[in-house]
Design a protein around this motif. Structure first.
Motif, short mmCIF file in Angstrom:
data_model
loop_
_atom_site.label_atom_id
_atom_site.label_comp_id
_atom_site.label_asym_id
_atom_site.label_seq_id
_atom_site.Cartn_x
_atom_site.Cartn_y
_atom_site.Cartn_z
N VAL A 28 0.87 -1.17 0.00
CA VAL A 28 0.00 0.00 0.00
C VAL A 28 0.90 1.22 0.00
CG1 VAL A 28 -1.74 1.30 1.30
CG2 VAL A 28 -1.84 -1.20 1.23
N ASP A 29 0.58 2.17 -0.86
CA ASP A 29 1.37 3.40 -0.93
C ASP A 29 1.31 4.10 0.43
OD1 ASP A 29 2.27 6.03 -1.35
OD2 ASP A 29 1.56 6.02 -3.41
N PRO A 30 2.45 4.37 1.05
CA PRO A 30 2.44 5.02 2.37
C PRO A 30 1.88 6.44 2.33
CG PRO A 30 4.68 4.83 1.55
CD PRO A 30 3.80 4.09 0.59
N GLY A 31 1.82 7.03 1.15
CA GLY A 31 1.24 8.37 1.03
C GLY A 31 -0.28 8.37 0.94
N LEU A 32 -0.90 7.19 0.79
CA LEU A 32 -2.36 7.11 0.71
C LEU A 32 -2.95 7.45 2.07
CD1 LEU A 32 -4.85 6.46 -0.98
CD2 LEU A 32 -4.58 4.07 -0.29
N ARG A 33 -3.69 8.54 2.12
CA ARG A 33 -4.19 9.06 3.40
C ARG A 33 -5.66 8.75 3.62
NH1 ARG A 33 -6.50 13.63 5.20
NH2 ARG A 33 -5.91 14.35 7.26
N LEU A 34 -6.43 8.67 2.51
CA LEU A 34 -7.87 8.48 2.63
C LEU A 34 -8.36 7.74 1.41
CD1 LEU A 34 -10.38 11.07 3.84
CD2 LEU A 34 -10.81 10.00 1.66
N ILE A 35 -9.28 6.81 1.62
CA ILE A 35 -9.93 6.11 0.51
C ILE A 35 -11.36 5.82 0.92
CG2 ILE A 35 -9.06 3.88 1.28
CD1 ILE A 35 -8.94 3.07 -1.68
N THR A 36 -12.30 6.15 0.03
CA THR A 36 -13.71 5.89 0.30
C THR A 36 -14.40 5.65 -1.03
OG1 THR A 36 -15.71 6.72 1.40
CG2 THR A 36 -14.29 8.37 0.34
N SER A 37 -15.43 4.80 -1.01
CA SER A 37 -16.10 4.47 -2.27
C SER A 37 -17.61 4.47 -2.10
CB SER A 37 -15.62 3.12 -2.79
OG SER A 37 -15.93 2.10 -1.86
#
Length: 138
Positions: A28-37
């Motif tokens: 997982v990209d360590p810069g990924l801060r938020l994900i919602t779908s």
């Protein structure tokens, strides 16, 4: 002394087993801060940092859900929210059967007051962004 050696041996074993477990999962990209779908759409926010401050790089993605696996149809970076903006939170809201995003943003280093914007996704690759009529609290 024997107790200390046993503790160190246990820590070493746990560390090795943790590495093996971590390597078996997808990265997982360590810069990924938020994900919602919502439905066939996904909103992702990456955090980018310089030596002075951090800002957000938000993306909208559209998927084809007709097969067994999700197939990415389109990915768009939201340029309007990219430079100097930090996405604090995002919530999907359904209005008459269509989802939109309520996104709380703040400045990365001054320039505007924190507020809410709405993102209305349309066909793949298309969206409309507008300030929320509800003010800074959504």
């Amino acid at each position: 002394m024997d107790d200390m050696i046993r503790r160190l041996a246990c820590i070493a074993l746990l560390s090795v087993s943790g590495v093996a477990f971590a390597e078996s999962r997808s990265p997982v990209d360590p810069g990924l801060r938020l994900i919602t779908s919502a439905g066939s759409m996904r909103f992702l926010v990456y955090s980018i940092c310089s030596s002075e401050h951090c800002w957000s790089e938000p993306y909208l993605e559209w998927f084809d859900l007709s097969g067994d696996d999700w197939r990415l149809m389109e990915r768009r970076q939201l340029e309007e929210l990219r430079y100097g903006t930090v996405v604090e939170a995002a919530t999907w809201i359904w209005d008459e059967g269509y989802p939109y995003l309520s996104v709380h943003i703040s400045p990365s280093h001054g320039g505007f007051e924190p507020h809410v914007v709405r993102i209305y996704p349309a066909e793949p690759g298309k969206y409309r962004l507008e300030p929320s009529a509800l003010g800074p609290d959504g």
